[in-house]
Design a protein around this motif. Sequence first.
Motif, short mmCIF file in Angstrom:
data_model
loop_
_atom_site.label_atom_id
_atom_site.label_comp_id
_atom_site.label_asym_id
_atom_site.label_seq_id
_atom_site.Cartn_x
_atom_site.Cartn_y
_atom_site.Cartn_z
N ASP A 103 0.83 -1.21 0.00
CA ASP A 103 0.00 0.00 0.00
C ASP A 103 0.86 1.26 0.00
OD1 ASP A 103 -2.41 -1.30 -0.07
OD2 ASP A 103 -3.12 -0.57 1.88
N ARG A 104 1.84 1.30 0.88
CA ARG A 104 2.69 2.49 0.97
C ARG A 104 3.52 2.68 -0.30
NH1 ARG A 104 3.81 3.03 6.87
NH2 ARG A 104 1.70 3.11 7.70
N ALA A 105 4.01 1.60 -0.87
CA ALA A 105 4.80 1.70 -2.10
C ALA A 105 3.95 2.27 -3.23
CB ALA A 105 5.35 0.33 -2.49
N LEU A 106 2.66 1.96 -3.22
CA LEU A 106 1.76 2.47 -4.25
C LEU A 106 1.23 3.87 -3.94
CD1 LEU A 106 -0.24 -0.80 -4.99
CD2 LEU A 106 1.55 0.27 -6.39
N GLY A 107 1.59 4.40 -2.78
CA GLY A 107 1.18 5.75 -2.42
C GLY A 107 -0.02 5.84 -1.52
N TYR A 108 -0.54 4.70 -1.05
CA TYR A 108 -1.68 4.71 -0.14
C TYR A 108 -1.16 4.82 1.28
CZ TYR A 108 -4.35 3.21 -4.14
OH TYR A 108 -4.94 3.15 -5.38
N GLY A 109 -1.09 6.03 1.77
CA GLY A 109 -0.57 6.26 3.10
C GLY A 109 -1.65 6.26 4.15
N LEU A 110 -1.25 6.59 5.36
CA LEU A 110 -2.20 6.71 6.46
C LEU A 110 -3.17 7.86 6.17
CD1 LEU A 110 0.31 6.23 9.40
CD2 LEU A 110 -1.29 4.55 8.47
N LYS A 111 -4.39 7.69 6.57
CA LYS A 111 -5.45 8.65 6.22
C LYS A 111 -5.60 9.72 7.28
CE LYS A 111 -6.30 5.77 2.93
NZ LYS A 111 -5.45 5.84 1.79
N ASN A 112 -6.11 10.87 6.83
CA ASN A 112 -6.53 11.87 7.80
C ASN A 112 -8.04 12.06 7.65
OD1 ASN A 112 -7.04 13.90 5.79
ND2 ASN A 112 -4.86 14.35 5.75
N THR A 113 -8.63 12.86 8.48
CA THR A 113 -10.09 12.92 8.55
C THR A 113 -10.72 13.75 7.43
OG1 THR A 113 -9.94 14.76 10.10
CG2 THR A 113 -10.14 12.54 11.03
N PHE A 116 -10.84 9.78 2.49
CA PHE A 116 -9.99 8.65 2.12
C PHE A 116 -8.85 9.06 1.20
CE2 PHE A 116 -8.85 4.97 -0.43
CZ PHE A 116 -8.63 4.02 0.56
N GLU A 117 -9.08 10.04 0.35
CA GLU A 117 -8.08 10.44 -0.64
C GLU A 117 -6.93 11.27 -0.07
OE1 GLU A 117 -11.38 11.38 -1.17
OE2 GLU A 117 -11.99 9.79 -2.53
N HIS A 118 -7.00 11.65 1.19
CA HIS A 118 -5.98 12.50 1.80
C HIS A 118 -5.11 11.65 2.73
CE1 HIS A 118 -7.86 16.08 0.15
NE2 HIS A 118 -9.01 15.49 0.44
N HIS A 120 -0.91 10.70 4.35
CA HIS A 120 0.36 11.30 4.77
C HIS A 120 1.39 11.28 3.64
CE1 HIS A 120 2.01 7.25 5.37
NE2 HIS A 120 3.18 7.81 5.60
N LEU A 121 1.13 10.51 2.59
CA LEU A 121 2.04 10.48 1.43
C LEU A 121 1.56 11.40 0.32
CD1 LEU A 121 2.74 6.64 1.28
CD2 LEU A 121 4.21 8.44 2.21
N GLY A 122 0.49 12.14 0.59
CA GLY A 122 -0.06 13.05 -0.41
C GLY A 122 -1.42 12.59 -0.87
N PRO A 123 -2.07 13.41 -1.70
CA PRO A 123 -3.41 13.05 -2.16
C PRO A 123 -3.37 11.89 -3.15
CG PRO A 123 -2.68 15.09 -3.18
CD PRO A 123 -1.64 14.71 -2.17
N ILE A 124 -4.47 11.11 -3.17
CA ILE A 124 -4.63 10.02 -4.12
C ILE A 124 -5.98 10.14 -4.80
CG2 ILE A 124 -3.11 8.40 -2.88
CD1 ILE A 124 -5.65 7.09 -1.71
N GLY A 125 -6.17 9.44 -5.89
CA GLY A 125 -7.47 9.41 -6.54
C GLY A 125 -7.94 10.75 -7.01
N ARG A 126 -9.21 11.05 -6.75
CA ARG A 126 -9.83 12.31 -7.19
C ARG A 126 -9.13 13.52 -6.60
NH1 ARG A 126 -15.79 11.37 -5.52
NH2 ARG A 126 -14.71 9.94 -4.13
N ALA A 127 -8.68 13.41 -5.34
CA ALA A 127 -8.02 14.56 -4.70
C ALA A 127 -6.70 14.88 -5.43
CB ALA A 127 -7.73 14.25 -3.24
N ARG A 128 -6.03 13.89 -5.94
CA ARG A 128 -4.77 14.11 -6.66
C ARG A 128 -5.05 14.76 -8.02
NH1 ARG A 128 0.22 9.97 -7.51
NH2 ARG A 128 1.56 11.48 -8.51
N ARG A 129 -6.07 14.26 -8.70
CA ARG A 129 -6.42 14.83 -10.01
C ARG A 129 -6.92 16.27 -9.87
NH1 ARG A 129 -8.18 9.50 -10.58
NH2 ARG A 129 -10.31 10.04 -10.03
N ALA A 130 -7.63 16.56 -8.78
CA ALA A 130 -8.16 17.90 -8.56
C ALA A 130 -7.06 18.89 -8.19
CB ALA A 130 -9.22 17.88 -7.47
N GLY A 131 -6.03 18.38 -7.50
CA GLY A 131 -4.97 19.26 -7.01
C GLY A 131 -3.97 19.56 -8.05
#
Length: 131
Positions: A103-113, A116-118, A120-131
């Motif tokens: 998970d971490r190697a693929l960029g799925y880090g620990l979540k914040n509140t 799900f897309e936010h 500690h390794l940065g945004p993923i999914g829709r949040a990454r595309r939006a940013g």
Amino acid sequence: MPYLSPVAMQRIEAVVVAALAVVVTVAVGYPWWSLLALFLVFDLSMLGYLRGPRLGATCYNLAHSYAVPAALGAVAVVGAGYGDRIDWLGILAVAWMFHIAVDRALGYGLKNTEGFEHTHLGPIGRARRAG
């Protein structure tokens, strides 16, 4: 020497941990695919998101922290030292660490509140595309 960001370093580190998990699994006599057989079990922690982002992040982070599988691995090692046959606990711990590492190697880090897309390794999914 080129600079590697902390995120890149954590992702590289995760690849090394995943590779080590495969080596340990095979070295103790389990088939490598046993890691894959258990892989999705740990993602059941995402069910917490059905009750909201706060509980979801808490459940996900508890299941995706190295602390619990490390403790289980330590119990398995101590048990083996006393002759107890609890190697199943050890392979569960290794499979859990493998899951976290992939998970971490693929960029799925620990979540914040925030959701799900936010992570500690940065945004993923829709949040990454939006940013």
